[in-house]
Design a protein around this motif. Sequence first.
Motif, PDB file in Angstrom:
ATOM      1  N   THR A   1      17.192  -3.187   4.984  1.00  0.00           N
ATOM      2  CA  THR A   1      17.546  -2.051   5.832  1.00  0.00           C
ATOM      3  C   THR A   1      17.920  -0.879   4.929  1.00  0.00           C
ATOM      4  OG1 THR A   1      19.927  -2.470   5.968  1.00  0.00           O
ATOM      5  CG2 THR A   1      18.530  -3.656   7.521  1.00  0.00           C
ATOM      6  N   ASP A   2      18.128   0.283   5.557  1.00  0.00           N
ATOM      7  CA  ASP A   2      18.559   1.451   4.790  1.00  0.00           C
ATOM      8  C   ASP A   2      20.096   1.507   4.765  1.00  0.00           C
ATOM      9  OD1 ASP A   2      19.413   2.517   7.247  1.00  0.00           O
ATOM     10  OD2 ASP A   2      17.592   3.709   7.514  1.00  0.00           O
ATOM     11  N   ALA A   3      20.652   2.599   4.259  1.00  0.00           N
ATOM     12  CA  ALA A   3      22.099   2.705   4.055  1.00  0.00           C
ATOM     13  C   ALA A   3      22.885   2.771   5.356  1.00  0.00           C
ATOM     14  CB  ALA A   3      22.423   3.931   3.196  1.00  0.00           C
TER      15      ALA A   3
ATOM     16  N   GLN B   1      14.719   6.344   2.064  1.00  0.00           N
ATOM     17  CA  GLN B   1      14.347   4.973   2.389  1.00  0.00           C
ATOM     18  C   GLN B   1      14.035   4.144   1.136  1.00  0.00           C
ATOM     19  OE1 GLN B   1      14.211   3.437   5.530  1.00  0.00           O
ATOM     20  NE2 GLN B   1      15.380   5.281   6.048  1.00  0.00           N
ATOM     21  N   PRO B   2      14.363   2.850   1.170  1.00  0.00           N
ATOM     22  CA  PRO B   2      13.983   1.955   0.084  1.00  0.00           C
ATOM     23  C   PRO B   2      12.536   1.504   0.230  1.00  0.00           C
ATOM     24  CG  PRO B   2      15.203   0.748   1.738  1.00  0.00           C
ATOM     25  CD  PRO B   2      15.176   2.194   2.198  1.00  0.00           C
TER      26      PRO B   2
ATOM     27  N   ALA C   1       0.806  -1.212   0.000  1.00  0.00           N
ATOM     28  CA  ALA C   1       0.000   0.000   0.000  1.00  0.00           C
ATOM     29  C   ALA C   1       0.835   1.256   0.000  1.00  0.00           C
ATOM     30  CB  ALA C   1      -0.940  -0.005   1.206  1.00  0.00           C
ATOM     31  N   GLY C   2       2.024   1.209   0.499  1.00  0.00           N
ATOM     32  CA  GLY C   2       2.890   2.382   0.522  1.00  0.00           C
ATOM     33  C   GLY C   2       3.924   2.256   1.607  1.00  0.00           C
ATOM     34  N   ALA C   3       5.035   2.952   1.445  1.00  0.00           N
ATOM     35  CA  ALA C   3       6.114   2.885   2.437  1.00  0.00           C
ATOM     36  C   ALA C   3       5.709   3.664   3.677  1.00  0.00           C
ATOM     37  CB  ALA C   3       7.398   3.446   1.853  1.00  0.00           C
TER      38      ALA C   3
ATOM     39  N   ALA D   1      18.674   0.018  -0.845  1.00  0.00           N
ATOM     40  CA  ALA D   1      18.364  -1.044   0.114  1.00  0.00           C
ATOM     41  C   ALA D   1      19.592  -1.909   0.349  1.00  0.00           C
ATOM     42  CB  ALA D   1      17.209  -1.904  -0.395  1.00  0.00           C
ATOM     43  N   PHE D   2      19.785  -2.333   1.601  1.00  0.00           N
ATOM     44  CA  PHE D   2      20.931  -3.162   1.960  1.00  0.00           C
ATOM     45  C   PHE D   2      20.462  -4.326   2.830  1.00  0.00           C
ATOM     46  CE2 PHE D   2      22.556   0.995   0.957  1.00  0.00           C
ATOM     47  CZ  PHE D   2      23.667   0.706   0.165  1.00  0.00           C
TER      48      PHE D   2
END
Length: 316
Positions: A292-294, A195-196, A35-37, A231-232
């Motif tokens: 996760t993020d960076a 954010q990814p 639906a969305g981040a 993304a990581f």
Amino acid sequence: MRATTAPRPRSAPRRTAVVLTLLLAALVPTAAVPAGAAGRAPDPLGVNASGSTGVVTGSAGCPSGPLTDTRQLTGGAALNPGVFSSLASQLDVSLPFRVGAASAALPGDGQVVLSNARGSLTLALTAGSCTSPGLTYNGTTVSGSGTWSVVPNSTPGNAYRGASGTGSFTVTSDATTGTGRLWSLNLTGNLSILQPQVAVTQRAYWGGIGNYVTRTLSVEFRIRNTGPGDAFGVELTDALPTGPGTTRLGPVPQTVGAIPAGGSAPVVVRYRVCGLAVVGCRFTAATRTFLTDALDANGHTETVPVSVQVPLAPVP
């Protein structure tokens, strides 16, 4: 009374058209997007660094006021994994202290650069001004506290592009000109980074007559990063099917790695499907992707249901 007429048999060409339509529908990749981040909380930043090989050079100070000299400190320190992401990182300082009498200042032009293999993040440090010093100076050592903010950066390929944030710092440094100068720096505050976001497409195929006979279906899930941030630590943790007669064979979980913004990576999961009847066979796979993020923060799992139409023939 009008006699009821029997339904006309479907013509061979029409039957062929229906079969081809179902086959083409099974071959076209389908996508499902959550639906969305959800909004992510800012990431806390806490860094303690020090060095014993700092270099201090001297030059003229402020054009007016009590801070008549500049003592420019440059130096660096290695950061252990877990301080700035899970990677080994580097902190570099460039701090032009304005000094004079018993006071000093960093009037907005001090910089700290945090960097690793993913990119870099630059912080601007401020402590007082030429007319209102915010640090102390005893003729040898500068010490005190101030504030920092992220310097905007939009460099493509830098995982920390688009970051924002503010915080505070404390610093102590030998400010006498020369090499081998001792310094220490503490940074605290919060960062917000891009954010990814996960979306998933699929392509189902048998991969040969043997798999068709045993009803062993391969589904290539393409994990797409549709968010603005990289993304990581991406991992497909599951792709559990719902629907009669379908069993997940695996393998799950599967490590994917890093997916830059706008990029994608394929993951293949096998299923036992359908039994004897292939026509109309379909199921939904609940893909679960961890990422996760960076900063290797905000680790979370995104679940995306993906509809899979089973191909009618053992074509690639």
